[in-house]
Design a protein around this motif. Structure first.
Motif, PDB file in Angstrom:
ATOM      1  N   GLY A   1       5.358  -2.228  -1.173  1.00 30.36           N
ATOM      2  CA  GLY A   1       4.460  -2.779  -2.179  1.00 30.36           C
ATOM      3  C   GLY A   1       4.361  -4.292  -2.072  1.00 30.36           C
ATOM      4  N   GLU A   2       5.496  -4.946  -1.846  1.00 33.69           N
ATOM      5  CA  GLU A   2       5.485  -6.392  -1.647  1.00 33.69           C
ATOM      6  C   GLU A   2       4.575  -6.772  -0.483  1.00 33.69           C
ATOM      7  N   ASP A   3       4.742  -6.078   0.630  1.00 41.03           N
ATOM      8  CA  ASP A   3       3.952  -6.405   1.821  1.00 41.03           C
ATOM      9  C   ASP A   3       2.456  -6.287   1.551  1.00 41.03           C
ATOM     10  N   ALA A   4       2.083  -5.259   0.787  1.00 41.85           N
ATOM     11  CA  ALA A   4       0.662  -5.063   0.478  1.00 41.85           C
ATOM     12  C   ALA A   4       0.121  -6.222  -0.350  1.00 41.85           C
ATOM     13  N   ILE A   5       0.900  -6.679  -1.321  1.00 46.89           N
ATOM     14  CA  ILE A   5       0.443  -7.776  -2.180  1.00 46.89           C
ATOM     15  C   ILE A   5       0.433  -9.091  -1.410  1.00 46.89           C
ATOM     16  N   LEU A   6       1.413  -9.285  -0.543  1.00 49.63           N
ATOM     17  CA  LEU A   6       1.481 -10.522   0.226  1.00 49.63           C
ATOM     18  C   LEU A   6       0.322 -10.646   1.216  1.00 49.63           C
TER      19      LEU A   6
END
Length: 230
Positions: free
Chosen positions: A112-117
């Motif tokens: 999820g972090e990677d998607a937002i970043l």
């Protein structure tokens, strides 16, 4: 500002900012998301055992749904993440430390972090054990101790408990400064559950000796996922 997530963290953050949180379905449909200057993604699922049994559910709630909402957002997207992105082997993790999750929940949050970043205005805010007056575990603890019932609390698992108002203030400051990337917004102390529960007992005028030392044997709980800010 729009806060997505009606769980404890979402409701509590929304209360700090004086807004009403919305659910995922509404966020995926509401045109307000496309024009809001800030969208805070504070939903998802944490239940560790459930995530292990159904990792696809964890991915759906902690990656796919937030990513879909972020894709509709026209402003800054803030993703509330977790200390569980780390393995807990040493503690004192900084935002620059590479994630190494040991649970399906942690894996789904890293994704999820990677998607937002990937968003040009994405901000990942890692926090830990968010708490406030009236939070469920604090009320449970208070009721047990008020009845004179002993409570066992781990002394071999550490994290950085975080007052919700501090978390809200850190997010507000980061958004106002135009910060993107990853920040940590967690309490300034590395404590175990035993220390935390005894401090609550003392603050509420209850007997801290009723909080007895216990040992965490749950393989899904990292032993030291305390966070530092830099």
């Amino acid at each position: 500002m729009i806060v997505v997530g009606r769980g404890y963290v979402g409701r509590s953050l929304a209360a700090c900012w004086g807004v009403t949180p919305i659910g995922t379905v509404e966020a995926l449909e509401s045109p307000a998301v496309t024009i809001a200057p800030v969208v805070v993604l504070a939903g998802g699922i944490k239940a560790l055992a459930l995530c292990e049994r159904d990792p696809a559910l964890a991915v759906a709630k902690n990656l796919r749904e937030p990513a879909a909402i972020a894709a509709r957002a026209g402003g800054t997207v803030v993703y509330i993440s977790t200390d569980y992105v780390f393995d807990g082997r040493r503690g004192g993790y900084a935002p620059s430390d590479a994630p190494n999750p040991k649970t399906a929940y942690g894996v789904s949050k890293v994704r999820g972090e990677d998607a937002i970043l990937a968003s040009p205005r994405g901000l990942v805010v890692r926090t830990a054990h968010v708490m406030s007056e009236g939070c469920p575990w604090m009320e449970w603890l208070t009721q047990r101790l008020a009845r004179g019932e002993p409570v066992h609390a781990w002394e071999n698992a550490f994290n950085s408990p975080t007052p919700v108002q501090y978390l809200a203030d850190r997010i507000s400051e980061a958004v106002a400064a135009g910060t993107t990337g990853i920040i940590h917004a967690a309490g300034g102390r590395r404590v175990n559950r035993l220390e935390l529960f005894r401090s609550v007992a003392e603050i509420r005028g209850l007997d801290p000796s009723l909080v007895e030392p216990g040992v965490c044997e749950d393989p899904l709980v990292p032993r030291d996922i305390s966070l530092v800010h830099a």
